[in-house]
Design a protein around this motif. Structure first.
Motif, mmCIF file in Angstrom:
data_model
loop_
_atom_site.group_PDB
_atom_site.id
_atom_site.type_symbol
_atom_site.label_atom_id
_atom_site.label_comp_id
_atom_site.label_asym_id
_atom_site.label_seq_id
_atom_site.Cartn_x
_atom_site.Cartn_y
_atom_site.Cartn_z
ATOM 1 N N THR A 25 9.014 3.705 5.821
ATOM 2 C CA THR A 25 9.553 4.830 6.583
ATOM 3 C C THR A 25 8.440 5.643 7.237
ATOM 4 O O THR A 25 7.253 5.436 6.977
ATOM 5 C CB THR A 25 10.362 5.752 5.659
ATOM 6 O OG1 THR A 25 9.470 6.360 4.709
ATOM 7 C CG2 THR A 25 11.437 4.973 4.908
ATOM 8 N N ALA A 26 8.851 6.589 8.060
ATOM 9 C CA ALA A 26 7.886 7.488 8.694
ATOM 10 C C ALA A 26 7.147 8.322 7.649
ATOM 11 O O ALA A 26 5.952 8.607 7.800
ATOM 12 C CB ALA A 26 8.594 8.397 9.700
ATOM 13 N N ASP A 27 7.845 8.701 6.587
ATOM 14 C CA ASP A 27 7.192 9.466 5.511
ATOM 15 C C ASP A 27 6.117 8.635 4.828
ATOM 16 O O ASP A 27 5.055 9.149 4.452
ATOM 17 C CB ASP A 27 8.222 9.929 4.481
ATOM 18 C CG ASP A 27 9.117 11.028 5.017
ATOM 19 O OD1 ASP A 27 8.698 11.706 5.975
ATOM 20 O OD2 ASP A 27 10.224 11.208 4.486
ATOM 21 N N HIS A 28 6.380 7.326 4.646
ATOM 22 C CA HIS A 28 5.370 6.430 4.073
ATOM 23 C C HIS A 28 4.118 6.416 4.945
ATOM 24 O O HIS A 28 2.987 6.471 4.445
ATOM 25 C CB HIS A 28 5.926 5.006 3.961
ATOM 26 C CG HIS A 28 6.940 4.837 2.869
ATOM 27 N ND1 HIS A 28 8.044 4.032 3.009
ATOM 28 C CD2 HIS A 28 7.009 5.361 1.620
ATOM 29 C CE1 HIS A 28 8.745 4.067 1.887
ATOM 30 N NE2 HIS A 28 8.138 4.871 1.031
ATOM 31 N N SER B 138 -5.668 7.430 -4.094
ATOM 32 C CA SER B 138 -6.489 6.871 -3.014
ATOM 33 C C SER B 138 -7.419 5.773 -3.506
ATOM 34 O O SER B 138 -7.721 4.823 -2.772
ATOM 35 C CB SER B 138 -7.306 7.976 -2.347
ATOM 36 O OG SER B 138 -6.461 8.924 -1.737
ATOM 37 N N MET B 139 -7.888 5.874 -4.752
ATOM 38 C CA MET B 139 -8.774 4.845 -5.283
ATOM 39 C C MET B 139 -8.026 3.538 -5.496
ATOM 40 O O MET B 139 -8.559 2.450 -5.266
ATOM 41 C CB MET B 139 -9.409 5.313 -6.594
ATOM 42 C CG MET B 139 -10.392 6.459 -6.422
ATOM 43 S SD MET B 139 -11.653 6.140 -5.161
ATOM 44 C CE MET B 139 -12.413 4.648 -5.795
ATOM 45 N N VAL B 140 -6.766 3.632 -5.923
ATOM 46 C CA VAL B 140 -5.937 2.425 -6.058
ATOM 47 C C VAL B 140 -5.659 1.842 -4.679
ATOM 48 O O VAL B 140 -5.670 0.622 -4.487
ATOM 49 C CB VAL B 140 -4.623 2.742 -6.792
ATOM 50 C CG1 VAL B 140 -3.724 1.514 -6.863
ATOM 51 C CG2 VAL B 140 -4.902 3.268 -8.200
ATOM 52 N N LEU B 141 -5.420 2.716 -3.705
ATOM 53 C CA LEU B 141 -5.140 2.256 -2.341
ATOM 54 C C LEU B 141 -6.272 1.402 -1.799
ATOM 55 O O LEU B 141 -6.029 0.406 -1.102
ATOM 56 C CB LEU B 141 -4.899 3.464 -1.436
ATOM 57 C CG LEU B 141 -4.733 3.195 0.061
ATOM 58 C CD1 LEU B 141 -3.537 2.292 0.318
ATOM 59 C CD2 LEU B 141 -4.596 4.503 0.831
ATOM 60 N N LYS B 142 -7.517 1.764 -2.112
ATOM 61 C CA LYS B 142 -8.655 1.004 -1.595
ATOM 62 C C LYS B 142 -8.644 -0.442 -2.077
ATOM 63 O O LYS B 142 -9.187 -1.328 -1.418
ATOM 64 C CB LYS B 142 -9.963 1.680 -1.999
ATOM 65 C CG LYS B 142 -10.219 2.998 -1.296
ATOM 66 C CD LYS B 142 -11.636 3.458 -1.540
ATOM 67 C CE LYS B 142 -11.861 4.825 -0.924
ATOM 68 N NZ LYS B 142 -11.172 5.889 -1.651
ATOM 69 N N ARG C 242 2.088 9.731 4.655
ATOM 70 C CA ARG C 242 1.333 9.826 3.402
ATOM 71 C C ARG C 242 0.158 8.865 3.395
ATOM 72 O O ARG C 242 -0.945 9.206 2.965
ATOM 73 C CB ARG C 242 2.260 9.541 2.215
ATOM 74 C CG ARG C 242 1.584 9.738 0.862
ATOM 75 C CD ARG C 242 2.582 9.794 -0.273
ATOM 76 N NE ARG C 242 3.380 8.583 -0.350
ATOM 77 C CZ ARG C 242 4.695 8.538 -0.173
ATOM 78 N NH1 ARG C 242 5.357 9.652 0.119
ATOM 79 N NH2 ARG C 242 5.358 7.399 -0.260
ATOM 80 N N LEU C 243 0.372 7.664 3.905
ATOM 81 C CA LEU C 243 -0.686 6.653 3.941
ATOM 82 C C LEU C 243 -1.865 7.118 4.791
ATOM 83 O O LEU C 243 -3.030 7.053 4.355
ATOM 84 C CB LEU C 243 -0.128 5.340 4.491
ATOM 85 C CG LEU C 243 -1.155 4.247 4.806
ATOM 86 C CD1 LEU C 243 -1.778 3.719 3.519
ATOM 87 C CD2 LEU C 243 -0.514 3.113 5.599
ATOM 88 N N ILE C 244 -1.600 7.577 5.997
ATOM 89 C CA ILE C 244 -2.682 7.974 6.897
ATOM 90 C C ILE C 244 -3.413 9.194 6.353
ATOM 91 O O ILE C 244 -4.648 9.305 6.456
ATOM 92 C CB ILE C 244 -2.141 8.228 8.313
ATOM 93 C CG1 ILE C 244 -1.598 6.920 8.895
ATOM 94 C CG2 ILE C 244 -3.219 8.798 9.222
ATOM 95 C CD1 ILE C 244 -0.964 7.056 10.257
ATOM 96 N N ASN C 245 -2.678 10.126 5.755
ATOM 97 C CA ASN C 245 -3.331 11.282 5.142
ATOM 98 C C ASN C 245 -4.256 10.857 4.011
ATOM 99 O O ASN C 245 -5.354 11.404 3.849
ATOM 100 C CB ASN C 245 -2.280 12.267 4.625
ATOM 101 C CG ASN C 245 -1.748 13.175 5.722
ATOM 102 O OD1 ASN C 245 -2.488 13.556 6.627
ATOM 103 N ND2 ASN C 245 -0.483 13.527 5.649
ATOM 104 N N ALA D 281 0.811 -1.219 0.000
ATOM 105 C CA ALA D 281 0.000 0.000 0.000
ATOM 106 C C ALA D 281 0.842 1.265 0.000
ATOM 107 O O ALA D 281 0.379 2.315 -0.461
ATOM 108 C CB ALA D 281 -0.935 0.003 1.203
ATOM 109 N N VAL D 282 2.071 1.202 0.537
ATOM 110 C CA VAL D 282 2.888 2.419 0.631
ATOM 111 C C VAL D 282 3.874 2.550 -0.516
ATOM 112 O O VAL D 282 4.631 3.521 -0.589
ATOM 113 C CB VAL D 282 3.655 2.473 1.977
ATOM 114 C CG1 VAL D 282 2.693 2.485 3.142
ATOM 115 C CG2 VAL D 282 4.636 1.315 2.105
#
Length: 399
Positions: free
Chosen positions: A243-246, A213-217, A249-252, A204-205
């Motif tokens: 990483t922390a940056d990943h 975001s649609m691909v993430l779903k 971005r994921l949570i956002n 996912a990251v």
């Protein structure tokens, strides 16, 4: 409210669509006869009642040529509507459907649970396209609440609290809750929810999912309780590539698509945990009723206060509560310096439910532990937000 339209004369399929919508998807279904396909889009919309539809299901029992012809016109005139075609998914049909703007081609014998997932994703896609069609000043995209479930030490039932919180919130906001397992080496959300995820947070990251975001779903796993889950990597070594940056971005990304994002963090204050706290709206601290756990939590609060990483919403959960432990709720509050908001007494049901992979809030179990978990869920229910803080922090008692 989501609106669904099915153009079909097959009553069994119509019944399955209604079952898929009921309970999990907010909205109503209107059914039209296949004859309407021959009269064009204007006649279709003349027969609709209420709000404009978000999803139109074409078939089964319709002529594929008529359905694809209507889909082509709808895709040009109403691109914000998601279209599903119910037909034999042969390569030729799939290719023609793709050219006509159809989102998915599904077999007529599709099961209710699979159909529910497809309809939910179609609704999300429709909402995303509507936002994209609005001017930036008008879109006013609202972020969901990011709830970090934390503990300075392991073994205090943090994952049990996180999974039950997610399931409980799933009843408040069906299909609008996602739980993320951020214990990247030894996360147990998958086993706690009895899931066998096809994809994990590692996928996912990285790649297209991290940009869309649609691909993430597509990388999320659907749980029967009406929530989504993003589980920890299969191999502990995969955590080295996140990483922390990943995480940020994921949570956002998830916060723009879901009403609640529940993050089950790893014990301690690692970089992934701190990255979560930087954007979390709420922190749920889980503490056991033992001296090491209480002292660890006190140190954790001190460090986070110095770093200015304490979320605005703070919720204290006392787990494994027992009057015979030699520590009282007042002792815990005096040591940690914050009030206890929910008490979860020792219970035979909780370990049993964890071993089965079925959270207690998913069933009808009634005991004091279930009551404590429901009280925690109620703190995030919009219907209780108007309660004064002194009501929310009323003295708790260990039975």
């Amino acid at each position: 409210m989501s609106r669904f339209v099915a153009i079909t004369a097959v009553r069994d399929f119509e019944s399955r669509v209604r079952q898929a919508i009921t309970g999990a998807l907010h909205g109503e279904l209107q059914t039209l006869s296949p004859d309407v396909l021959q009269r064009g889009t204007e006649d279709v919309f003349n027969q609709l009642t209420g709000a404009p539809p978000e999803v139109i299901v074409l078939g089964p029992g319709v002529n594929p040529d008529d359905a694809l012809k209507l889909a082509t016109v709808l895709d040009l005139q109403y691109p914000e509507i998601s279209l599903l075609l119910v037909a034999d998914p042969s390569p030729e049909i799939v290719l023609r459907a793709m050219h006509s703007g159809i989102r998915d081609v599904v077999a007529p014998e599709i099961e209710v649970n699979e159909l529910r997932v497809l309809l939910e994703r179609a609704c999300l896609a429709a909402a995303s396209r509507r936002r994209g069609m609005q001017p930036a000043a008008e879109s006013g995209q609202q972020r969901g609440r990011v709830i970090a479930v934390m503990s300075p030490k392991g073994g205090v039932g943090k994952t049990t609290v996180a999974t039950n919180l997610a399931v409980g919130l799933g009843a408040v906001a069906p299909m609008r809750v996602v739980i993320v397992d951020l214990d990247l080496q030894f996360g147990d959300v998958a086993s706690g929810l009895l899931l066998e995820p096809e994809h994990t947070i590692t996928e996912a990251v990285h790649g297209p999912a991290s940009q869309d975001s649609m691909v993430l779903k597509a990388f999320l796993t659907v749980h029967p309780a009406g929530i989504y889950a993003l589980c920890a990597p299969q191999k502990p070594s995969d955590s080295d590539y996140i990483t922390a940056d990943h995480v940020t971005r994921l949570i956002n990304q998830l916060a723009t698509e879901f009403q609640y994002v529940v993050v089950d963090t790893a014990p301690g204050l690692g970089e992934h945990c701190l990255a979560t706290l930087e954007i979390a709206t709420d922190g749920v601290w889980v503490c056991g009723m033992d001296v090491p756990s209480v002292r660890g939590l006190r140190k954790s609060f001190r460090v986070l206060k110095e770093l200015q990483l304490l979320p605005q919403g703070r919720h204290m959960v006392l787990n494994f509560a027992d009057r015979k432990s030699g520590i009282t709720v007042q002792d815990v509050e005096a040591t940690v310096g914050v009030p206890v908001d929910a008490v979860i007494p020792r219970s035979r049901n909780l370990p049993f439910s964890t071993n089965r992979g079925i959270p207690v809030l998913q069933g009808n179990t009634r005991d004091s532990a279930t009551k404590g978990l429901k009280k925690l869920v109620a703190r995030f229910d919009p219907r209780t937000e108007s309660l004064p803080q002194n009501k929310l922090h009323r003295r708790v008692v260990v039975s």
